[in-house]
Design a protein around this motif. Sequence first.
Motif, PDB file in Angstrom:
ATOM      1  N   GLU A  43      26.681  85.103  86.701  1.00 40.54           N
ATOM      2  CA  GLU A  43      27.287  84.097  87.577  1.00 40.54           C
ATOM      3  C   GLU A  43      26.501  84.086  88.886  1.00 40.54           C
ATOM      4  O   GLU A  43      26.615  84.994  89.705  1.00 40.54           O
ATOM      5  N   CYS A  44      25.714  83.047  89.063  1.00 40.00           N
ATOM      6  CA  CYS A  44      24.713  83.063  90.130  1.00 40.00           C
ATOM      7  C   CYS A  44      24.743  81.759  90.905  1.00 40.00           C
ATOM      8  O   CYS A  44      25.005  80.691  90.326  1.00 40.00           O
ATOM      9  N   PRO A  45      24.500  81.784  92.216  1.00 46.45           N
ATOM     10  CA  PRO A  45      24.387  80.542  92.971  1.00 46.45           C
ATOM     11  C   PRO A  45      23.242  79.688  92.436  1.00 46.45           C
ATOM     12  O   PRO A  45      22.235  80.211  91.958  1.00 46.45           O
ATOM     13  N   ASP A  46      23.412  78.395  92.500  1.00 49.23           N
ATOM     14  CA  ASP A  46      22.396  77.466  91.995  1.00 49.23           C
ATOM     15  C   ASP A  46      21.284  77.324  93.031  1.00 49.23           C
ATOM     16  O   ASP A  46      21.167  76.322  93.726  1.00 49.23           O
ATOM     17  N   HIS A  47      20.470  78.389  93.115  1.00 50.51           N
ATOM     18  CA  HIS A  47      19.362  78.420  94.066  1.00 50.51           C
ATOM     19  C   HIS A  47      18.041  78.501  93.322  1.00 50.51           C
ATOM     20  O   HIS A  47      17.991  78.810  92.124  1.00 50.51           O
ATOM     21  N   SER A  48      16.980  78.239  94.042  1.00 50.65           N
ATOM     22  CA  SER A  48      15.619  78.435  93.524  1.00 50.65           C
ATOM     23  C   SER A  48      15.098  79.743  94.116  1.00 50.65           C
ATOM     24  O   SER A  48      14.820  79.818  95.318  1.00 50.65           O
ATOM     25  N   PHE A  49      14.977  80.771  93.276  1.00 49.88           N
ATOM     26  CA  PHE A  49      14.577  82.093  93.755  1.00 49.88           C
ATOM     27  C   PHE A  49      13.052  82.195  93.767  1.00 49.88           C
ATOM     28  O   PHE A  49      12.384  81.931  92.760  1.00 49.88           O
ATOM     29  N   ARG A  50      12.513  82.620  94.915  1.00 51.51           N
ATOM     30  CA  ARG A  50      11.052  82.641  95.087  1.00 51.51           C
ATOM     31  C   ARG A  50      10.452  84.000  94.754  1.00 51.51           C
ATOM     32  O   ARG A  50       9.686  84.140  93.828  1.00 51.51           O
ATOM     33  N   LYS A  51      10.800  85.053  95.512  1.00 47.96           N
ATOM     34  CA  LYS A  51      10.229  86.371  95.252  1.00 47.96           C
ATOM     35  C   LYS A  51      10.901  87.425  96.125  1.00 47.96           C
ATOM     36  O   LYS A  51      11.610  87.094  97.089  1.00 47.96           O
TER      37      LYS A  51
END
Length: 536
Positions: free
Chosen positions: A45-53
């Motif tokens: 269950e994760c926020p709808d984000h774009s994870f970079r690094k």
Amino acid sequence: MFRSNNIVARIFQRQICTPAPGTSVHCARRFYENLVPSFTIYDVECPDHSFRKFTDDGQYLISFSRNNQDLIVYRPTWLSFSCKEEDCDSHDLPSKARRFESFFTQLYSVSLASCNELICKDFFLYMDSNQYGIFATSTVPSQDAPATGGAIPGFPSIEKMTFHLLRLEDGVILDEKVFHNDFVNLPHNMGVFLYDDLLAIVSLRYQTVHILQIRDSGNLVDVRAIGAYCHEDDELFLNSNAQCMAFPDKSKMHQLPQNHVQNGLHHSQPNLEESFLSGIKQRLLSFIFHRIWNEEKDRTLRVQCLKKKFYFHFQDYVDLIIWKVQFLDRHHLLIKFGSVEGVVSRNADQHPAFFAVYNMETTEIVAFYQNSAEDLYHLFEQYCDHFHSTSRNSLYMNFISSHSNNIHALEQLRSIKNKATSSSQFVKKMLGSLPFSCQSQSPSPYFDQSLFRFDEKLISATDRHRPSTDHPIKFILRRPPCSLKFKIKLGPEAGSADGRTKKISSFLFHPFLPLALSFQYTSFSQPSVVNIHFRR
């Protein structure tokens, strides 16, 4: 040093044995053969984000909002829970373990983009010494913008690009650098290189390398711009010379006919942009000329060589443009030159390319190679780490495996070389990766090829999206008994019933913890499936 794969025996052996001088860090890293991710939580269950690094020190996880407006920074923590039973390992994890917040704590959210700008989600640079982050926002590129003001035809134009210097500790924006109607190749940090406190930004549209310094106070200071001019006072000198040509000696003005003065002879200025090549191009042509000149001592042969090697290709050299730049050290740049078609083309390997080493202090080209040069390839093979270096005192990036520091990577490279049908094509392919993109590889010990073996077609230290696979990605021990230590599987979602659906995956490994994130995308417009791999 270690003869046992049992971690308790290794710790005891470490207490009674002293490693050879200079090998203590590498011996300590061998403990990762026992400390591996052993458990996976699928579809977190994760926020709808774009994870970079992750940052190279492991303190921060960088992500961006789905609308590319906000920066969200997390601090990696660790899942903790209590168990009243005797055999806790046999019990399932609590329900809260399926939440992203159980492994990461949000520190802050900062709005970076303003007006019609968007965050470039594939761009991020980290300054280890001050824990500063460099982010970029830009407007949508215009593909049919006219080439005005000295711009190179064929490149799109971005109305506004902003580079933000942010303190990661508290999210305070310290300074900004704005470019108008320009174009910088931002994805995967291709057009920007960070070395210590120096930042090189390549303007493709105006063929200028902007060198900035990041001060300890958090200011972005312009150091120099390399392109049309090389020395800081070149523009002043040329403009002064143009004024002298436009305004001759007053004592001779009375000798001119009156109609010449009325026609504007005394205030017409030559167009410097049409009269001269750029400063960096002048340096390049001068170096090529002198190198050919010095190859032959006989005057007749020298003239023939110049006709064949220099004047015949003169226009080709003049048409070269800067593709990409990286620092070799604080004074030298490695500059890749090529044609305009090679930059905008997806298959740049088919276009001719050249490499030049430029000294910023003396403004001289000190070396020049074609992309099929064997001598440059030998330097690349023996000193690959030097091309990867982004700092003189990097703590974690020193452990990235390459064919110049790892026998297994070298054997793999030589195997590819032996299978190549053409030596020239092999050299071009290998040198095609130069200059390296800055901070594009993970320093995780699980990518250390002296510790583990894995399929680099499926996963590697390089920051890139890859096709998803239905099979688990295996990490096999290098040392005997060469057993399977752990595997990364994208979960049941990888085996979709609809075989026509192509899926893309990406991975984020923590720099030193046994922790990794895997992401699976059916399309980049939809939320990704996030899995957390950790040591239970």
